[in-house]
Write an enzyme that holds these catalytic residues in place. Sequence first.
Site, PDB file in Angstrom:
ATOM      1  N   LYS A   1      66.917   7.583   4.423  1.00 30.32           N
ATOM      2  CA  LYS A   1      65.834   8.237   3.697  1.00 30.32           C
ATOM      3  C   LYS A   1      65.757   7.766   2.246  1.00 30.32           C
ATOM      4  O   LYS A   1      66.644   7.078   1.733  1.00 30.32           O
ATOM      5  CB  LYS A   1      65.990   9.758   3.764  1.00 30.32           C
ATOM      6  CG  LYS A   1      65.644  10.315   5.140  1.00 30.32           C
ATOM      7  CD  LYS A   1      65.664  11.827   5.170  1.00 30.32           C
ATOM      8  CE  LYS A   1      65.187  12.330   6.540  1.00 30.32           C
ATOM      9  NZ  LYS A   1      65.239  13.797   6.646  1.00 30.32           N
TER      10      LYS A   1
ATOM     11  N   ARG B   1      71.952  13.557  12.309  1.00 25.86           N
ATOM     12  CA  ARG B   1      70.852  12.851  12.958  1.00 25.86           C
ATOM     13  C   ARG B   1      70.726  11.487  12.295  1.00 25.86           C
ATOM     14  O   ARG B   1      70.430  11.398  11.101  1.00 25.86           O
ATOM     15  CB  ARG B   1      69.563  13.666  12.819  1.00 25.86           C
ATOM     16  CG  ARG B   1      68.348  13.090  13.518  1.00 25.86           C
ATOM     17  CD  ARG B   1      67.153  14.040  13.369  1.00 25.86           C
ATOM     18  NE  ARG B   1      65.971  13.509  14.031  1.00 25.86           N
ATOM     19  CZ  ARG B   1      65.089  12.702  13.468  1.00 25.86           C
ATOM     20  NH1 ARG B   1      65.247  12.312  12.207  1.00 25.86           N
ATOM     21  NH2 ARG B   1      64.040  12.273  14.143  1.00 25.86           N
TER      22      ARG B   1
END
Length: 288
Positions: free
Chosen positions: A235, A269
Site C-alpha cells: 500500500k 492479508r
Amino acid sequence: MPTPQNNNPQPSPSRIWQCGRYHLDVSRPQVMGILNITPDSFSDGGRFIEPQAALDRAYEMIEAGADIIDIGGESTRPNAQTLSVCEELCRLMPIVQALIDCGKPISIDTYKPYVMRMMLSEGVDIINDVRGFNSPVAIDAVADSNCGLCIMHMQGTPQTMQDNPTYDDVTRDVACFLKQQLTRLLDAGIAPARLCVDPGIGFGKTLAHNITLLQTLEHIQTCTQATVLVGLSRKRMIGDLTGKATDERVSGSVAAALYAVTQGAQVVRVHDVAQTVDALNVWRALSA
C-alpha cells in the site's frame, strides 16, 4: 549480565475463527493471499483477469503456504470505478466455482449484499466487506450462513476516502465503529466466533493514522474481543516509508506484516505469500 527479556507477545491460547467449512486456529497467524481478478487494482491490476491466470495464481499461493484465498472482483483502490452486480458476478463466478474445493477457505471481497448471497450459495467461507456490513441488507445477506465475516473500517468511499481524512482520535474512532458493527451483527444472531475486524489501513487514513493504528492494534483487539485482520501489502504507506514503487514494496510489506503480528494481528492479508510465510516461520521459531 542480566538475561535479555523477550518483549515479543507470546502466542495466545487457541482461538478459533469459524469460517464456513473451516475452523481456523488464529493463535497461529493466518496468511490470507490476495487474488485480484480486476483490470484496475493498484498493485496487480490486469495480471489475473483471465480465468486460467487467476487459477494458476491461486494455486501458486496455496503451494507457498497461504491459509486463505481472498478473491476480489472490484477494485477498492482510491478513486476506483464501481461495478454493477452483474459485472462483479461475471468475474467472480467461474473462479469461485473452480476453486471452491481447493482445500483452503475461500474469501470474497465484496460490499454488495446480492453478491454476498450468490457467493454464499456457491459455498464460500468468508465475506470480507470493506464497508463493514454498514447496511441492514448486508447483515441480512450473511446472518443465516455460517461463514466468517470480516468487518473493515473505511472513512468515506473509495472515491472520497483520501480527501483529507480526519479523526478526533483515530484508534478510538476506528475501535468504536468496529465495536458498533460487531454489536449489530451479534444482535442479528451471528455467533461471535464468526467475526473478525480490520482497522482498514489506507482506507480513509493518512500515513500518520496508519502508523498509529498499527501501533495500537492491541487496543483494538481488547476493545472488540474479535479476531484482528490487517491488510497493508504494497500500500501507499509502504511506498511513503520506503520511497519504492508499488512493485518494489515486497520487503517493506513483509516487515510491516510481521510488525502487525507482533502487535496482535492474527490474520495478515498479503500479495507476497511465500515471503510472508517465511518471515512468520522464522519469527515464530525465534520467539518460541
